[in-house]
Write an enzyme that holds these catalytic residues in place. Sequence first.
Site, PDB file in Angstrom:
ATOM      1  N   ASP A 162      16.079  16.055 -35.926  1.00 21.75           N
ATOM      2  CA  ASP A 162      14.675  16.304 -35.629  1.00 21.75           C
ATOM      3  C   ASP A 162      13.765  15.609 -36.637  1.00 21.75           C
ATOM      4  OD1 ASP A 162      15.357  18.017 -33.479  1.00 21.75           O
ATOM      5  OD2 ASP A 162      15.703  19.651 -34.874  1.00 21.75           O
TER       6      ASP A 162
ATOM      7  N   ASP B  64      19.847  13.451 -40.354  1.00 23.14           N
ATOM      8  CA  ASP B  64      19.190  14.576 -39.720  1.00 23.14           C
ATOM      9  C   ASP B  64      18.764  14.107 -38.332  1.00 23.14           C
ATOM     10  OD1 ASP B  64      17.727  17.016 -39.382  1.00 23.14           O
ATOM     11  OD2 ASP B  64      15.902  15.953 -39.988  1.00 23.14           O
TER      12      ASP B  64
END
Length: 245
Positions: free
Chosen positions: A29, A27
Amino acid sequence: MGTGVERPTTKAAVQHIFRTCAAVCFDVDSTAVVEEGIDVLAAHCGAGEVVAAWTAKAMGGSVPFDVALQERLKLIQPSAAALADVIASHPLTYSPGVQSLVAALKRDGKRVFLVSGGFRQMIEPVADGLGIAREDVVANRLFFNEDGSFAGFDRDEPTSRSGGKAVAIGRLKAAHGLSSVVMVGDGATDAEACPPADAFIGYGGVVEREAIKKLTPWYVLSMAELEAELTRSPELGGEAAAASL
């Protein structure tokens, strides 16, 4: 889901899969970088506080991701000029140790992908700095009208909706013939990716989410912990025990 993959139930099993997998998907963020890109964009456009509240709901899993994304973009209404300005003036900050970890994974022969509900235009510079090819990024894309005003987002991208990271990883495994894939992330959409990801590692180095801790037997607080695992000698019998779980 018909993936043939069962979610591992012990820390040892997840660690074994991480050491031996063909690819790792991060991922972006609050994982590869310390910010939430959409919150940075919102603050730049004067909608920071209310958008950050929506982000917290989405990451904790209390509202569907696609609903949260749509509502946040309605509030932000970013223009092409605003997006370009925020990319230039506020480049996203790497999480401590992620550059070293990605380099170690690549030395180990693993493929590295970024799979994100954030925006491709903001994430591609992050990929460049990590030495990850832009074609190995799965992310949302913002659209703009000819005058530069906001025109929406690409709803065909799997990461624009809840459950989309599972779809994205399934496609990556099929397209690249990957035998096993690990997903690393901080939020509910990352946990949803397993299966078809062979394991999910929760990351709390930026924000510790109690709800996410419950979804994985291996929750880490630093990238260094992951890098150390790559070279750790398994305990006697640990490999066999992990492989059987």
